[in-house]
Write a protein that holds these residues in place. Sequence first.
Motif, PDB file in Angstrom:
ATOM      1  N   SER A  71       0.822  -1.210   0.000  1.00  0.00           N
ATOM      2  CA  SER A  71       0.000   0.000   0.000  1.00  0.00           C
ATOM      3  C   SER A  71       0.857   1.262   0.000  1.00  0.00           C
ATOM      4  CB  SER A  71      -0.924   0.010   1.216  1.00  0.00           C
ATOM      5  OG  SER A  71      -0.174   0.050   2.426  1.00  0.00           O
ATOM      6  N   SER A  72       2.121   1.143   0.416  1.00  0.00           N
ATOM      7  CA  SER A  72       3.028   2.293   0.419  1.00  0.00           C
ATOM      8  C   SER A  72       3.409   2.717  -0.983  1.00  0.00           C
ATOM      9  CB  SER A  72       4.296   1.969   1.220  1.00  0.00           C
ATOM     10  OG  SER A  72       3.989   1.622   2.547  1.00  0.00           O
ATOM     11  N   LEU A  73       3.205   1.833  -1.957  1.00  0.00           N
ATOM     12  CA  LEU A  73       3.592   2.143  -3.336  1.00  0.00           C
ATOM     13  C   LEU A  73       2.842   3.357  -3.860  1.00  0.00           C
ATOM     14  CD1 LEU A  73       5.268   1.319  -5.769  1.00  0.00           C
ATOM     15  CD2 LEU A  73       3.423  -0.221  -6.456  1.00  0.00           C
ATOM     16  N   VAL A  74       1.556   3.458  -3.520  1.00  0.00           N
ATOM     17  CA  VAL A  74       0.767   4.615  -3.955  1.00  0.00           C
ATOM     18  C   VAL A  74       1.361   5.895  -3.379  1.00  0.00           C
ATOM     19  CG1 VAL A  74      -1.486   5.718  -3.893  1.00  0.00           C
ATOM     20  CG2 VAL A  74      -1.324   3.233  -4.166  1.00  0.00           C
ATOM     21  N   LEU A  75       1.754   5.850  -2.113  1.00  0.00           N
ATOM     22  CA  LEU A  75       2.319   7.025  -1.460  1.00  0.00           C
ATOM     23  C   LEU A  75       3.612   7.468  -2.121  1.00  0.00           C
ATOM     24  CD1 LEU A  75       2.456   9.131   0.789  1.00  0.00           C
ATOM     25  CD2 LEU A  75       3.547   7.401   2.248  1.00  0.00           C
ATOM     26  N   ILE A  76       4.519   6.543  -2.382  1.00  0.00           N
ATOM     27  CA  ILE A  76       5.803   6.932  -2.958  1.00  0.00           C
ATOM     28  C   ILE A  76       5.639   7.420  -4.394  1.00  0.00           C
ATOM     29  CG2 ILE A  76       6.489   4.646  -3.793  1.00  0.00           C
ATOM     30  CD1 ILE A  76       9.336   5.307  -2.934  1.00  0.00           C
ATOM     31  N   ASN A  77       4.681   6.857  -5.125  1.00  0.00           N
ATOM     32  CA  ASN A  77       4.383   7.387  -6.466  1.00  0.00           C
ATOM     33  C   ASN A  77       3.906   8.831  -6.378  1.00  0.00           C
ATOM     34  OD1 ASN A  77       4.448   5.445  -8.959  1.00  0.00           O
ATOM     35  ND2 ASN A  77       3.834   4.168  -7.244  1.00  0.00           N
ATOM     36  N   LEU A  78       3.041   9.112  -5.413  1.00  0.00           N
ATOM     37  CA  LEU A  78       2.533  10.474  -5.232  1.00  0.00           C
ATOM     38  C   LEU A  78       3.646  11.429  -4.818  1.00  0.00           C
ATOM     39  CD1 LEU A  78      -0.874   9.780  -3.451  1.00  0.00           C
ATOM     40  CD2 LEU A  78      -0.515  10.577  -5.796  1.00  0.00           C
ATOM     41  N   ILE A  79       4.575  10.950  -3.975  1.00  0.00           N
ATOM     42  CA  ILE A  79       5.679  11.797  -3.533  1.00  0.00           C
ATOM     43  C   ILE A  79       6.542  12.206  -4.723  1.00  0.00           C
ATOM     44  CG2 ILE A  79       7.799  11.873  -2.179  1.00  0.00           C
ATOM     45  CD1 ILE A  79       6.459   9.939  -0.200  1.00  0.00           C
TER      46      ILE A  79
ATOM     47  N   LEU B  85      13.347   4.000  -6.503  1.00  0.00           N
ATOM     48  CA  LEU B  85      12.575   3.275  -5.486  1.00  0.00           C
ATOM     49  C   LEU B  85      11.188   2.901  -6.013  1.00  0.00           C
ATOM     50  CD1 LEU B  85      13.477   5.323  -2.280  1.00  0.00           C
ATOM     51  CD2 LEU B  85      14.123   2.960  -2.775  1.00  0.00           C
ATOM     52  N   VAL B  86      10.572   3.819  -6.743  1.00  0.00           N
ATOM     53  CA  VAL B  86       9.255   3.522  -7.328  1.00  0.00           C
ATOM     54  C   VAL B  86       9.349   2.316  -8.258  1.00  0.00           C
ATOM     55  CG1 VAL B  86       7.525   4.356  -8.968  1.00  0.00           C
ATOM     56  CG2 VAL B  86       8.328   5.849  -7.144  1.00  0.00           C
ATOM     57  N   ILE B  87      10.358   2.306  -9.109  1.00  0.00           N
ATOM     58  CA  ILE B  87      10.519   1.193 -10.061  1.00  0.00           C
ATOM     59  C   ILE B  87      10.783  -0.117  -9.319  1.00  0.00           C
ATOM     60  CG2 ILE B  87      12.004   0.285 -11.893  1.00  0.00           C
ATOM     61  CD1 ILE B  87      12.402   3.182 -12.840  1.00  0.00           C
ATOM     62  N   ILE B  88      11.627  -0.062  -8.282  1.00  0.00           N
ATOM     63  CA  ILE B  88      11.937  -1.278  -7.520  1.00  0.00           C
ATOM     64  C   ILE B  88      10.685  -1.821  -6.837  1.00  0.00           C
ATOM     65  CG2 ILE B  88      13.205  -2.192  -5.542  1.00  0.00           C
ATOM     66  CD1 ILE B  88      15.444  -0.172  -6.260  1.00  0.00           C
ATOM     67  N   PHE B  89       9.949  -0.938  -6.151  1.00  0.00           N
ATOM     68  CA  PHE B  89       8.766  -1.400  -5.434  1.00  0.00           C
ATOM     69  C   PHE B  89       7.691  -1.926  -6.383  1.00  0.00           C
ATOM     70  CE2 PHE B  89       9.923   1.633  -1.794  1.00  0.00           C
ATOM     71  CZ  PHE B  89      10.496   0.601  -1.067  1.00  0.00           C
ATOM     72  N   THR B  90       7.672  -1.410  -7.617  1.00  0.00           N
ATOM     73  CA  THR B  90       6.656  -1.834  -8.577  1.00  0.00           C
ATOM     74  C   THR B  90       7.017  -3.150  -9.253  1.00  0.00           C
ATOM     75  OG1 THR B  90       6.091   0.480  -9.030  1.00  0.00           O
ATOM     76  CG2 THR B  90       5.347  -1.163 -10.622  1.00  0.00           C
ATOM     77  N   PHE B  91       8.278  -3.261  -9.695  1.00  0.00           N
ATOM     78  CA  PHE B  91       8.670  -4.403 -10.514  1.00  0.00           C
ATOM     79  C   PHE B  91       9.546  -5.426  -9.786  1.00  0.00           C
ATOM     80  CE2 PHE B  91       7.906  -0.937 -13.544  1.00  0.00           C
ATOM     81  CZ  PHE B  91       7.004  -1.547 -14.405  1.00  0.00           C
ATOM     82  N   PHE B  92      10.255  -4.999  -8.713  1.00  0.00           N
ATOM     83  CA  PHE B  92      11.188  -5.895  -8.030  1.00  0.00           C
ATOM     84  C   PHE B  92      10.959  -5.877  -6.513  1.00  0.00           C
ATOM     85  CE2 PHE B  92      13.190  -3.482 -11.478  1.00  0.00           C
ATOM     86  CZ  PHE B  92      13.449  -4.482 -12.408  1.00  0.00           C
ATOM     87  N   PRO B  93       9.758  -6.084  -6.026  1.00  0.00           N
ATOM     88  CA  PRO B  93       9.491  -5.936  -4.584  1.00  0.00           C
ATOM     89  C   PRO B  93      10.300  -6.885  -3.708  1.00  0.00           C
ATOM     90  CG  PRO B  93       7.651  -7.020  -5.693  1.00  0.00           C
ATOM     91  CD  PRO B  93       8.551  -6.511  -6.767  1.00  0.00           C
ATOM     92  N   GLN B  94      10.782  -7.996  -4.260  1.00  0.00           N
ATOM     93  CA  GLN B  94      11.562  -8.952  -3.479  1.00  0.00           C
ATOM     94  C   GLN B  94      13.063  -8.776  -3.644  1.00  0.00           C
ATOM     95  OE1 GLN B  94       9.844 -10.784  -1.360  1.00  0.00           O
ATOM     96  NE2 GLN B  94       8.007  -9.812  -2.224  1.00  0.00           N
TER      97      GLN B  94
ATOM     98  N   GLY C 112      15.764  -7.269  -2.468  1.00  0.00           N
ATOM     99  CA  GLY C 112      16.262  -6.492  -1.345  1.00  0.00           C
ATOM    100  C   GLY C 112      17.585  -5.803  -1.629  1.00  0.00           C
ATOM    101  N   GLY C 113      18.452  -6.455  -2.409  1.00  0.00           N
ATOM    102  CA  GLY C 113      19.743  -5.859  -2.745  1.00  0.00           C
ATOM    103  C   GLY C 113      19.599  -4.563  -3.518  1.00  0.00           C
ATOM    104  N   MET C 114      18.644  -4.524  -4.439  1.00  0.00           N
ATOM    105  CA  MET C 114      18.396  -3.308  -5.203  1.00  0.00           C
ATOM    106  C   MET C 114      17.917  -2.185  -4.285  1.00  0.00           C
ATOM    107  SD  MET C 114      16.507  -4.684  -8.674  1.00  0.00           S
ATOM    108  CE  MET C 114      16.576  -3.059  -9.449  1.00  0.00           C
ATOM    109  N   LEU C 115      17.051  -2.541  -3.345  1.00  0.00           N
ATOM    110  CA  LEU C 115      16.508  -1.540  -2.434  1.00  0.00           C
ATOM    111  C   LEU C 115      17.586  -0.978  -1.523  1.00  0.00           C
ATOM    112  CD1 LEU C 115      14.055  -0.023  -1.440  1.00  0.00           C
ATOM    113  CD2 LEU C 115      13.566  -1.920   0.113  1.00  0.00           C
ATOM    114  N   LEU C 116      18.523  -1.819  -1.091  1.00  0.00           N
ATOM    115  CA  LEU C 116      19.632  -1.340  -0.273  1.00  0.00           C
ATOM    116  C   LEU C 116      20.394  -0.232  -0.989  1.00  0.00           C
ATOM    117  CD1 LEU C 116      21.135  -4.685   1.135  1.00  0.00           C
ATOM    118  CD2 LEU C 116      19.766  -3.010   2.379  1.00  0.00           C
ATOM    119  N   ILE C 117      20.666  -0.445  -2.278  1.00  0.00           N
ATOM    120  CA  ILE C 117      21.418   0.535  -3.073  1.00  0.00           C
ATOM    121  C   ILE C 117      20.611   1.814  -3.244  1.00  0.00           C
ATOM    122  CG2 ILE C 117      22.349   1.034  -5.363  1.00  0.00           C
ATOM    123  CD1 ILE C 117      24.131  -0.838  -3.834  1.00  0.00           C
TER     124      ILE C 117
END
Length: 312
Positions: A13-21, A257-266, A268-273
């Motif tokens: 549900s946070s994905l909508v928020l980060i897209n809006l940000i 971050l938007v792209i990662i949360f949308t297409f690569f939610p699992q 974790g290494g990408m999100l760390l970077i």
Amino acid sequence: MNVEQVNIAFDPSSLVLINLIVALMMFGVSLDLRAEDFRRIARAPRAPVIGLLAQFLLLPALTCLACWALAIQPKLALGMTLIAACPGGSFSNIMTWMARGNVALSVSMTAVSSVAASVLTPLNFAFYAWLNPHTRPLLTQIALDPLSLLLLVLLVLGVPLLAGMWVGRRFPQLTLKVEKPLRLVALLVMLAFVALAFSRNLQQFTQHFHLFFWLVVAHNALALGTGYLSARLSGLPPADRRALTLEVGIQNSALGLVIIFTFFPQAGGMLLIAAFWGCWHLISGLGLAWLWSRHPLQPEALLTPLANLGEK
């Protein structure tokens, strides 16, 4: 230690928020953009073209080469490739102003790179992730849809940019009142979001800190260096060098971050970077801007590019 086992706690549900940000940040930046900014680039395209080549050609290619040569773990390398494919961040405009650089060039480049990113970010990411044999299998596993990625970038960058330009032209007095507060609110909300993500995954970040910290620091130094050397070797004046350096070195990690949360939610290494880049580039960019602010440029330095190659 293998970062492939990182499991980031993320609420969809946070994905909508980060897209809006991200959309709000882009909207705020574009409020004071005018068609004249794009015409200015058409009349004097040298500096913006050099910047865009450094942004969308040199940086992604050098990032891919470094990840390949150093055999960086695939998901970390994929995160670095994605960040390198993103356009310049809006905070580069503020940092350029602090650094006494060419703010008009910075704003124009942010606008043009955001438009170009609608196509070049998905294209560069897919191409260089495929080119690197270490990350290529991940693309096969996730079956990335380029059209979906293109649509996402258009929605969070292209549409807010056009809307911001229209509102800024239609309601100029309102724009003067809300532009700065809007940028500040977007920045604070974004930082709060990143801080929340860090707090919810503190153990993961601290456990793998030694893996992603130096990668982000070195990658950001590569981005800043690519921008500066491209401008310096091209004989641009010092004010343009400062603007171009910060434009190439301050990436839109929020888009990453938007792209990662949308297409690569699992992934974790990408999100760390991407998450740590969002923090680190503010530190490095503000630090560099502060150093440059202590060395004001002489008026003639803005006009004689070849006479100022010795600027420290």
